[in-house]
Write a protein that holds these residues in place. Structure first.
Motif, mmCIF file in Angstrom:
data_model
loop_
_atom_site.group_PDB
_atom_site.id
_atom_site.type_symbol
_atom_site.label_atom_id
_atom_site.label_comp_id
_atom_site.label_asym_id
_atom_site.label_seq_id
_atom_site.Cartn_x
_atom_site.Cartn_y
_atom_site.Cartn_z
ATOM 1 N N ASN A 146 -29.329 27.071 51.154
ATOM 2 C CA ASN A 146 -29.102 26.873 49.924
ATOM 3 C C ASN A 146 -29.647 27.887 49.050
ATOM 4 O O ASN A 146 -30.594 28.301 49.184
ATOM 5 C CB ASN A 146 -29.694 25.600 49.542
ATOM 6 N N LEU A 147 -28.652 28.518 48.208
ATOM 7 C CA LEU A 147 -29.342 29.535 47.368
ATOM 8 C C LEU A 147 -29.251 29.264 45.849
ATOM 9 O O LEU A 147 -28.260 28.641 45.185
ATOM 10 C CB LEU A 147 -27.965 30.515 47.637
ATOM 11 N N LYS A 148 -30.427 29.460 45.155
ATOM 12 C CA LYS A 148 -30.562 28.660 43.801
ATOM 13 C C LYS A 148 -30.425 30.150 42.920
ATOM 14 O O LYS A 148 -31.356 31.007 43.133
ATOM 15 C CB LYS A 148 -32.017 28.326 43.414
ATOM 16 N N MET A 149 -29.433 30.146 42.212
ATOM 17 C CA MET A 149 -29.279 31.331 41.443
ATOM 18 C C MET A 149 -30.199 31.353 40.054
ATOM 19 O O MET A 149 -29.702 30.640 39.337
ATOM 20 C CB MET A 149 -27.539 31.480 41.103
ATOM 21 N N SER A 150 -31.045 32.379 40.229
ATOM 22 C CA SER A 150 -31.856 32.481 39.035
ATOM 23 C C SER A 150 -31.982 34.109 38.913
ATOM 24 O O SER A 150 -31.808 34.827 40.068
ATOM 25 C CB SER A 150 -32.954 31.840 39.203
ATOM 26 N N ALA A 151 -32.512 34.508 37.824
ATOM 27 C CA ALA A 151 -32.670 36.033 37.478
ATOM 28 C C ALA A 151 -33.982 36.228 37.177
ATOM 29 O O ALA A 151 -34.745 35.556 36.299
ATOM 30 C CB ALA A 151 -31.730 36.655 36.727
ATOM 31 N N ALA A 164 -33.270 35.558 42.947
ATOM 32 C CA ALA A 164 -32.490 34.376 43.485
ATOM 33 C C ALA A 164 -32.970 33.792 44.877
ATOM 34 O O ALA A 164 -33.598 34.697 45.368
ATOM 35 C CB ALA A 164 -30.862 34.379 43.826
ATOM 36 N N ILE A 165 -33.660 32.559 44.954
ATOM 37 C CA ILE A 165 -34.034 32.088 45.749
ATOM 38 C C ILE A 165 -33.275 31.514 47.099
ATOM 39 O O ILE A 165 -32.299 30.650 46.802
ATOM 40 C CB ILE A 165 -35.277 30.860 45.674
ATOM 41 N N PHE A 166 -33.277 31.839 48.190
ATOM 42 C CA PHE A 166 -32.407 31.558 49.333
ATOM 43 C C PHE A 166 -33.400 30.840 50.335
ATOM 44 O O PHE A 166 -34.277 31.350 51.072
ATOM 45 C CB PHE A 166 -31.929 32.809 49.996
ATOM 46 N N ASN A 167 -33.254 29.360 50.342
ATOM 47 C CA ASN A 167 -33.895 28.659 51.390
ATOM 48 C C ASN A 167 -32.769 28.512 52.634
ATOM 49 O O ASN A 167 -31.882 27.882 52.494
ATOM 50 C CB ASN A 167 -34.042 27.398 50.767
ATOM 51 N N VAL A 168 -33.262 29.112 53.618
ATOM 52 C CA VAL A 168 -32.503 29.266 54.959
ATOM 53 C C VAL A 168 -33.037 27.787 55.640
ATOM 54 O O VAL A 168 -34.261 27.539 55.829
ATOM 55 C CB VAL A 168 -33.020 30.382 55.897
ATOM 56 N N VAL A 220 -39.529 34.926 54.994
ATOM 57 C CA VAL A 220 -40.743 34.527 55.279
ATOM 58 C C VAL A 220 -40.836 33.205 55.616
ATOM 59 O O VAL A 220 -40.058 32.517 55.324
ATOM 60 C CB VAL A 220 -41.688 34.610 53.877
ATOM 61 N N PRO A 221 -41.687 32.682 56.271
ATOM 62 C CA PRO A 221 -41.733 31.176 57.118
ATOM 63 C C PRO A 221 -41.672 30.264 55.903
ATOM 64 O O PRO A 221 -42.569 30.327 54.707
ATOM 65 C CB PRO A 221 -43.022 31.202 57.977
ATOM 66 N N GLY A 222 -41.173 29.012 56.375
ATOM 67 C CA GLY A 222 -41.210 27.824 55.551
ATOM 68 C C GLY A 222 -40.224 27.633 54.180
ATOM 69 O O GLY A 222 -39.748 28.809 53.703
ATOM 70 N N PRO A 223 -39.837 26.595 53.736
ATOM 71 C CA PRO A 223 -39.065 26.420 52.505
ATOM 72 C C PRO A 223 -39.644 26.706 51.340
ATOM 73 O O PRO A 223 -41.049 26.778 51.107
ATOM 74 C CB PRO A 223 -38.571 24.933 52.631
ATOM 75 N N ASN A 278 -32.096 25.373 64.194
ATOM 76 C CA ASN A 278 -32.900 24.811 63.001
ATOM 77 C C ASN A 278 -34.212 25.889 62.559
ATOM 78 O O ASN A 278 -34.947 26.055 63.654
ATOM 79 C CB ASN A 278 -33.489 23.517 63.173
ATOM 80 N N MET A 279 -34.250 26.263 61.544
ATOM 81 C CA MET A 279 -35.454 27.274 61.136
ATOM 82 C C MET A 279 -35.606 27.046 59.611
ATOM 83 O O MET A 279 -34.639 27.304 58.896
ATOM 84 C CB MET A 279 -35.048 28.684 61.537
ATOM 85 N N ALA A 280 -36.663 26.917 59.327
ATOM 86 C CA ALA A 280 -37.207 26.694 57.784
ATOM 87 C C ALA A 280 -37.844 28.234 57.579
ATOM 88 O O ALA A 280 -38.768 28.668 58.072
ATOM 89 C CB ALA A 280 -38.136 25.875 57.749
ATOM 90 N N ALA A 281 -37.187 28.897 56.510
ATOM 91 C CA ALA A 281 -37.555 29.883 55.931
ATOM 92 C C ALA A 281 -37.064 30.438 54.501
ATOM 93 O O ALA A 281 -35.974 29.612 54.223
ATOM 94 C CB ALA A 281 -37.006 31.330 56.694
ATOM 95 N N ASN A 282 -37.516 31.364 53.789
ATOM 96 C CA ASN A 282 -36.836 31.436 52.497
ATOM 97 C C ASN A 282 -36.940 33.397 52.303
ATOM 98 O O ASN A 282 -37.818 33.938 52.923
ATOM 99 C CB ASN A 282 -37.634 30.942 51.310
#
Length: 260
Positions: free
Chosen positions: A150-155, A158-162, A256-259, A173-177
């Motif tokens: 999920n990609l949160k569009m902000s300036a 932007a935060i990309f939660n993998v 980096v690791p984790g959501p 399955n892998m939690a990263a951001n």
């Protein structure tokens, strides 16, 4: 006379021997068993007692061991697929990039790859640019593996939660951001509502002016010119303002690791 004494002595000897034999038999005492027989009987009599003691004493039983549940150490990525589990050191620096430009409304969450007609093709998804190895040095993901999440569009970031990595036909399955550099752009667009209101207002004013003339006649071209003029004025003077957040093509980031 000498002949009678000898048989009498013999007779007395025989009588004394018989008397001693009768005294031993009448006493009722039996001889003890051999020592070898005592040694053989003692363990047989004590063995049941030792077995009962083991049953009643739980400390002598073998304890049951349980395997502890494994948890990912801090500072590691954890990738799983079914029973497969990999720990990837954070020091590996998993670099990613965005092959295409992405732009949408601010603070909007964009699902990658998405669904339906809005779904992105696999070659347009963010990708890993370097090969990734686990903590034993064995390869896990090859360069070019695609990321989903999920990609949160902000300036300006932007935060990309993998949530997973697609490697060939397998999804891990892998939690990263990651923080992705983005820009906010403000735009103006012509408002259709303003154009319509302006056209109606211009036509009405033209009719009014034309009707108040000296001949009081209304021409066809006056309201037409008024509508066009009013529509153009309304469209340019009353524009709609909107903003978007844009991630440029080939923008890079580091996971980096984790959501988040």
């Amino acid at each position: 006379m000498r002949q009678l004494i000898i048989p009498l002595g013999t007779l007395l000897t025989v009588i004394s021997l018989a008397a001693c034999s009768s005294d031993d038999s009448s006493s009722g005492e039996q001889a003890p068993p051999p020592a070898s027989q005592i040694k053989n009987d003692s363990p047989q009599q004590q063995q049941p007692q030792n077995q009962d003691a083991n049953k009643s004493n739980p400390t002598q039983q073998t304890p049951v061991t349980q395997t502890p549940v494994q948890q990912a150490p801090a500072g590691y990525f954890e990738a799983t697929s079914g029973s497969q589990r990999y720990l990837i050191p954070n020091s590996s620096l998993i670099a990613i990039d965005f092959p295409i430009e992405l732009a949408t409304d601010p603070d909007k969450n964009v699902s990658l790859p998405g669904a339906g007609s809005d779904a992105l093709a696999e070659e347009k998804l963010p990708r890993i640019t370097v090969a990734v190895k686990d903590m034993q040095g064995a390869p896990v993901f090859a360069a070019g593996s695609r990321l989903i999440g999920n990609l949160k569009m902000s300036a300006p970031k932007a935060i990309f939660n993998v949530t997973g990595v697609k490697y060939g036909s397998t999804v891990y399955n892998m939690a990263a951001n990651a923080e992705v550099t983005s820009v906010r752009e403000n735009h103006d667009k012509v408002s259709i509502t303003s154009v319509i209101i302006g056209a109606l207002g211009g036509a009405g004013i033209a009719l009014l002016i034309d009707g108040l003339g000296s001949d009081r006649s209304i021409t066809w071209w006056a309201p037409t010119i008024g509508a066009v003029t009013g529509g153009l004025a309304g469209g340019f003077l009353f524009k709609d303002n909107y903003s978007i957040v844009r991630i440029k093509a080939n923008e890079t980031a580091v996971l980096v690791p984790g959501p988040r």
